[in-house]
Design an enzyme around this catalytic site. Structure first.
Site, PDB file in Angstrom:
ATOM      1  CB  SER A  14     -80.995  50.201-104.780  1.00 18.60           C
ATOM      2  OG  SER A  14     -81.542  49.456-103.706  1.00 18.60           O
ATOM      3  CB  THR A  61     -83.487  54.752-100.610  1.00 20.16           C
ATOM      4  OG1 THR A  61     -82.161  55.101-100.211  1.00 20.16           O
ATOM      5  CG2 THR A  61     -83.564  54.697-102.126  1.00 20.16           C
ATOM      6  CE  LYS A  65     -83.457  56.463 -96.279  1.00 13.04           C
ATOM      7  NZ  LYS A  65     -82.354  55.957 -95.483  1.00 13.04           N
ATOM      8  CG  ASN A  86     -86.066  52.721 -93.397  1.00 16.31           C
ATOM      9  OD1 ASN A  86     -86.982  52.615 -92.587  1.00 16.31           O
ATOM     10  ND2 ASN A  86     -85.025  51.922 -93.398  1.00 16.31           N
ATOM     11  CG  ASP A 101     -82.450  54.139 -92.265  1.00 12.22           C
ATOM     12  OD1 ASP A 101     -82.240  53.069 -92.853  1.00 12.22           O
ATOM     13  OD2 ASP A 101     -82.867  55.164 -92.847  1.00 12.22           O
ATOM     14  N   GLY A 129     -78.950  62.630 -93.261  1.00  4.55           N
ATOM     15  CA  GLY A 129     -80.128  61.810 -92.979  1.00  4.55           C
ATOM     16  C   GLY A 129     -79.805  60.538 -92.211  1.00  4.55           C
ATOM     17  N   GLY A 244     -70.690  49.266 -94.073  1.00 10.84           N
ATOM     18  CA  GLY A 244     -72.124  49.529 -93.962  1.00 10.84           C
ATOM     19  C   GLY A 244     -73.038  48.371 -94.330  1.00 10.84           C
TER      20      GLY A 244
END
Ligand code: NAP
Length: 280
Positions: A14, A61, A65, A86, A101, A129, A244
């Site tokens: 992360s 995460t 979720k 989230n 998200d 997801g 992303g």
């Protein structure tokens, strides 16, 4: 000092702490954000423990979720719609679950591609997801959506949830080349929400790249690698491409708005993330 963090498993990959802590520092916030590895049997203890320790909020995460929902006292409409959380806010009496998200993805696309969403035709690859949040949001923004997923029934379930409320905006197709060719020919924006293009599939593309056209905008929500195989092929063809990082930044911005009702400096977050990714 205010406490924030992200829970997940695995969590070592992360980068959330990098962008949140950079933005805290930039805004002179007396706050810290930490990644926290949580094993599944400890999920309830982690949530109640964060509340007991006085955390202001946490992010959630993969893979928690959906699993986190029973431990929350209420959900915002955004989280309720997708049954996915989230972002969590701890108040005196409540543990509130929210989802940023979908809105984060939409905001990233609007800003980075400099477009208006209404009426845009999207081909979405994947129905996991992340796709779920993205597809619900894009349907609300009046986009036309075609979904192709390896496990077709997951895409069909999403279409069934959305279509009764939004006048049949979602169409499901197979991953057969002929179906994908028709869909790419009529789509303006192609979005990869699958994990194809990272880790074991780093050399693969979720779409046969010969179906790309120069007029496509191509968004891959993968950010590590920064340029997936799909994005590299699209860029070489002259397509507008984005990875992303934008979604990651904008879902974090919307988490700040939920926790504090303030907006961090987006450029500080982008810079911190890109610097960290460049080192990989
Ligand atoms: P997920 O719920 O596990 O969904 C994974 C998706 O990828 C499913 O549609 C799955 O298809 C598909 N898939 C996996 N392996 C495949 C393969 N070999 N061939 C074809 N399809 C395959 O995961 P997620 O949480 O949605 O995350 C998906 C990706 O988005 C990951 O790369 C993640 O890092 C990225 N992500 C980015 C952000 C961001 O802020 N940029 C946020 C969330 C996620 P099936 O349904 O058939 O299994």
């Amino acid at each position: 000092m205010e406490l924030f963090g992200v829970i997940g498993n695995p969590i070592s990959h992360s980068l959330s702490h990098v962008m949140h802590n950079a933005a805290f520092q930039d805004m002179n916030k007396d706050a810290i954000y930490v990644p926290m590895h949580v094993e599944e049997p400890d999920l309830a203890a982690a949530i109640y423990g964060a509340r007991a320790l006085g955390f202001t909020g946490i992010n959630v995460t993969v893979p928690y979720k959906e699993q986190v929902v029973p431990y929350l006292t209420s959900l915002t409409p955004e989280a309720s719609k997708t049954q996915s959380v989230n972002t969590v806010l701890f108040t005196n009496n409540e543990i509130i679950g929210h989802s940023t998200d979908g809105a984060g993805f939409a905001q990233a696309v609007v800003n980075e591609l400099d477009i208006k969403l209404a009426g845009k035709r999207f081909l979405i690859l994947g129905a996991g997801g992340a796709a779920r949040a993205i597809i619900h949001q894009l349907a609300e923004e009046n986009c036309q959506l075609i979904i192709a997923n390896r496990t077709r029934h997951k895409a069909e379930q999403l279409a069934q949830e959305i279509n009764p409320n939004f006048a049949n905006q979602v169409q499901v197709i197979s991953l057969e080349q002929a179906d994908l060719a028709k869909a790419t020919a009529t789509s303006e924006i192609i979005v990869n929400t699958t994990s194809v293009g990272m880790e074991a599939t780093i050399d693969q593309s979720p779409l046969p790249v010969e179906l790309l056209l120069p007029q496509h905008s191509v968004v891959d929500i993968i950010y590590n690698p920064q340029e997936s195989n799909l994005l590299a092929a699209a860029r070489k063809l002259g397509c507008q491409t984005r990875n992303g990082v934008g979604m990651l930044v904008w879902q974090a911005v919307k988490a700040w708005e939920f926790w504090w009702n303030i907006k961090p400096d987006v450029d500080v977050m982008y810079a911190a993330l890109n610097k960290s990714l460049d080192k990989n």
